[in-house]
Motif scaffolding. Structure first.
Motif, PDB file in Angstrom:
ATOM      1  N   LEU A  76       0.456  -1.212   0.148  1.00  0.00           N
ATOM      2  CA  LEU A  76       0.159  -0.075  -0.610  1.00  0.00           C
ATOM      3  C   LEU A  76       0.807   1.087   0.258  1.00  0.00           C
ATOM      4  N   SER A  77       0.610   2.225  -0.084  1.00  0.00           N
ATOM      5  CA  SER A  77       1.116   3.624  -0.159  1.00  0.00           C
ATOM      6  C   SER A  77       0.301   4.338   0.943  1.00  0.00           C
ATOM      7  N   VAL A  78       0.897   5.814   1.963  1.00  0.00           N
ATOM      8  CA  VAL A  78       0.880   5.730   2.699  1.00  0.00           C
ATOM      9  C   VAL A  78       0.380   7.906   1.876  1.00  0.00           C
ATOM     10  N   ALA A  79      -0.722   7.964   2.226  1.00  0.00           N
ATOM     11  CA  ALA A  79      -1.140   9.101   3.064  1.00  0.00           C
ATOM     12  C   ALA A  79      -0.634   9.834   3.646  1.00  0.00           C
ATOM     13  N   GLU A  80       0.503  10.988   4.369  1.00  0.00           N
ATOM     14  CA  GLU A  80       0.559  11.367   5.801  1.00  0.00           C
ATOM     15  C   GLU A  80       0.136  12.428   5.812  1.00  0.00           C
ATOM     16  N   ALA A  81      -0.171  12.570   6.933  1.00  0.00           N
ATOM     17  CA  ALA A  81      -0.639  13.952   7.570  1.00  0.00           C
ATOM     18  C   ALA A  81      -1.498  14.925   7.469  1.00  0.00           C
ATOM     19  N   MET A  82      -2.854  13.206   7.141  1.00  0.00           N
ATOM     20  CA  MET A  82      -4.415  13.549   6.410  1.00  0.00           C
ATOM     21  C   MET A  82      -5.203  13.904   8.227  1.00  0.00           C
ATOM     22  N   ASP A  83      -6.663  13.592   7.590  1.00  0.00           N
ATOM     23  CA  ASP A  83      -7.107  14.135   8.431  1.00  0.00           C
ATOM     24  C   ASP A  83      -7.699  12.503   9.584  1.00  0.00           C
ATOM     25  N   THR A  84      -6.841  11.331   8.536  1.00  0.00           N
ATOM     26  CA  THR A  84      -6.706  10.104   9.699  1.00  0.00           C
ATOM     27  C   THR A  84      -5.395  10.516  10.742  1.00  0.00           C
ATOM     28  N   ALA A  85      -4.837  11.687  10.105  1.00  0.00           N
ATOM     29  CA  ALA A  85      -3.766  11.451  11.327  1.00  0.00           C
ATOM     30  C   ALA A  85      -4.225  12.893  12.333  1.00  0.00           C
ATOM     31  N   GLN A  86      -5.764  13.184  12.359  1.00  0.00           N
ATOM     32  CA  GLN A  86      -6.089  13.808  13.129  1.00  0.00           C
ATOM     33  C   GLN A  86      -5.435  14.969  12.819  1.00  0.00           C
ATOM     34  N   ARG A  87      -5.195  15.706  11.758  1.00  0.00           N
ATOM     35  CA  ARG A  87      -4.810  16.671  10.642  1.00  0.00           C
ATOM     36  C   ARG A  87      -6.248  17.720  11.361  1.00  0.00           C
ATOM     37  N   GLY A  88      -6.083  18.198  12.328  1.00  0.00           N
ATOM     38  CA  GLY A  88      -7.087  19.385  12.205  1.00  0.00           C
ATOM     39  C   GLY A  88      -7.643  19.768  13.730  1.00  0.00           C
ATOM     40  N   MET A  89      -7.598  18.378  14.019  1.00  0.00           N
ATOM     41  CA  MET A  89      -7.931  17.611  15.145  1.00  0.00           C
ATOM     42  C   MET A  89      -7.274  16.970  16.859  1.00  0.00           C
ATOM     43  N   GLY A  90      -6.136  18.056  17.019  1.00  0.00           N
ATOM     44  CA  GLY A  90      -5.540  17.179  17.137  1.00  0.00           C
ATOM     45  C   GLY A  90      -4.098  17.151  16.981  1.00  0.00           C
ATOM     46  N   LEU A  91      -3.626  16.966  15.734  1.00  0.00           N
ATOM     47  CA  LEU A  91      -2.398  17.222  15.238  1.00  0.00           C
ATOM     48  C   LEU A  91      -2.358  18.597  14.016  1.00  0.00           C
ATOM     49  N   ASP A  92      -1.439  19.010  14.941  1.00  0.00           N
ATOM     50  CA  ASP A  92      -1.229  20.930  14.413  1.00  0.00           C
ATOM     51  C   ASP A  92       0.089  20.578  13.535  1.00  0.00           C
ATOM     52  N   TRP A  93       0.712  22.049  12.641  1.00  0.00           N
ATOM     53  CA  TRP A  93       1.575  21.558  11.985  1.00  0.00           C
ATOM     54  C   TRP A  93       2.645  21.576  12.179  1.00  0.00           C
ATOM     55  N   PRO A  94       2.692  22.424  13.360  1.00  0.00           N
ATOM     56  CA  PRO A  94       4.467  21.956  14.449  1.00  0.00           C
ATOM     57  C   PRO A  94       4.661  20.810  13.703  1.00  0.00           C
ATOM     58  N   ARG A  95       3.673  19.755  14.397  1.00  0.00           N
ATOM     59  CA  ARG A  95       3.845  17.723  14.415  1.00  0.00           C
ATOM     60  C   ARG A  95       3.437  17.591  13.551  1.00  0.00           C
TER      61      ARG A  95
END
Length: 387
Positions: A76-95
């Motif tokens: 499989l390929s990986v889509a990184e730092a998307m909403d599944t990674a809680q982007r904008g819902m716990g995962l901020d831009w610095p992290r």
């Protein structure tokens, strides 16, 4: 150890349940051929952090990156730092920056396909935010990803949705960014069921009108668009849009309800995949697409169709809480030692929801080790007062 569990049902009733023997998916070693399949990957938090739960927690980097290596090992390929990674819902831009940087390094080490989300989440929506501010925010994140040699998924922008007053505003912002990127990007249309702040994206609440705007942007910049991922949970609308794309632009389904039929396709074409559910059903997804590579449509359907009840359960309303189910699956299958999430999001679903998830995962053959899964289910039940 007894595998028998007492599980709560919706409405408060209890049931006795004993999981099956699990399933072994056939996973050939050769790469996937017929479809590109991105799994939007979750992050593993550090459960020992002292950060308050309402703020972005610390990430367990080794467990997080190990899960990406696991996904790549399946083809499989990986889509990184998307909403599944809680982007904008716990995962901020610095992290997110650190996550992207580390994942790019890992992808090179294992020759895995990776694309990373670029958005505007470090720009808080507000009455003083302008289109120029949105453009500058997109430019900053795109520049960071490209500067580290990464590929871009151009995520939908809450700030743009808040400040745009017409479809032309979307055409201006996307045109500005697409003219600057070095390589073709994947656009990202996320429905408001995934993020209510994106209601009316592309300038219209009516999907047909919004689609026209999005397609106009794609046709005007087709040389800078690899594809578009849409997450509207409507197979008919995705097929309609897929048939209107330029020949060189791919459709990546983000439909976690109808993905088997959309990936399989019809006489007019098919969708590739960029799905959060592929994080939770990774072995089944890889095995099904390998079957598709071999032209075995019956085996493809037999594998993937069984996962749909689980996916529909994980992504039930409120849809944005699906990350809890994805992380719970990783916990049950031994990919992380705990069931804790950034921002305490493990509490976003009820115990009856998690119990039904356990049953559906077992019925789909997605509990790799049922004894381990039952062992891990018991303390979750005990925490809810169920012995």
């Amino acid at each position: 150890m007894s595998l028998e569990l007492r599980l709560p049902r919706a409405g408060g009733a209890m049931m006795t349940y004993k999981p099956g023997k699990g399933s072994a998916f056939e996973l050939p070693s050769k790469p996937l051929q017929s479809r590109i399949a991105y799994s939007a990957a979750h992050v593993v938090c550090n459960p020992l952090t002292t950060t308050e739960p309402l703020h972005a927690g610390q990430i367990d980097w080794e467990s997080t990156l190990a899960y990406r290596r696991y996904l790549w090992s399946l083809g499989l390929s990986v889509a990184e730092a998307m909403d599944t990674a809680q982007r904008g819902m716990g995962l901020d831009w610095p992290r997110a920056q650190e996550l992207i940087r580390r994942s790019i390094i890992e992808s090179r080490a294992v020759h895995g396909r990776l694309a990373c989300g670029a958005g505007t989440d470090h720009l808080a929506p507000g009455p003083k935010v302008t289109l120029a501010d949105v453009e500058a925010a997109y430019e900053e994140q795109c520049s960071f990803i490209e500067g580290h040699g990464g590929r871009i998924i151009l995520m939908a922008s809450r700030a743009l949705a808040a400040c745009a007053t017409s479809p032309e505003d979307y055409e201006r912002v996307y045109g500005t960014i697409l003219r600057q990127v070095k390589e073709p990007v994947i656009l990202h249309w996320l429905g408001d069921m995934f993020d209510p702040a994106l209601s009316g994206y592309w300038g219209f609440k009516d999907t047909e009108a919004a689609m026209d705007v999005c397609l106009r942007i794609i046709h005007n910049h087709a040389d800078k668009v690899d594809g578009i991922k849409i997450s509207l949970l409507d197979a008919g609308k995705e097929i309609q849009m897929r048939r209107r794309l330029p020949a060189n632009v791919k459709m990546y389904t983000g439909d976690d309800f109808n993905y088997p039929e959309l990936i399989r396709g019809d006489e007019h074409g098919y969708s590739h995949a960029l799905l959060g559910i592929f994080d939770a059903i990774a072995p089944a997804a890889a095995a099904a697409i390998h079957a598709l590579d071999e032209g075995d449509y019956s085996r493809y359907s037999a594998i993937l169709d069984k996962t749909v009840p689980l996916s529909r359960h994980i992504f039930q309303a409120p849809t944005y809480a699906y990350k809890t189910g994805v992380v719970f699956m990783a916990y049950l299958n031994g990919h992380q030692s705990h069931f804790r999430m950034i921002g305490a999001a493990e509490g976003a679903r009820s115990i009856s929801h998690l119990a039904e998830l356990f049953v559906l995962a077992d019925q789909a053959g997605l509990l790799a080790d049922p004894e381990l899964a039952a062992q891990r289910m018991k303390p979750v039940l005990a925490l809810a007062g169920i012995n």
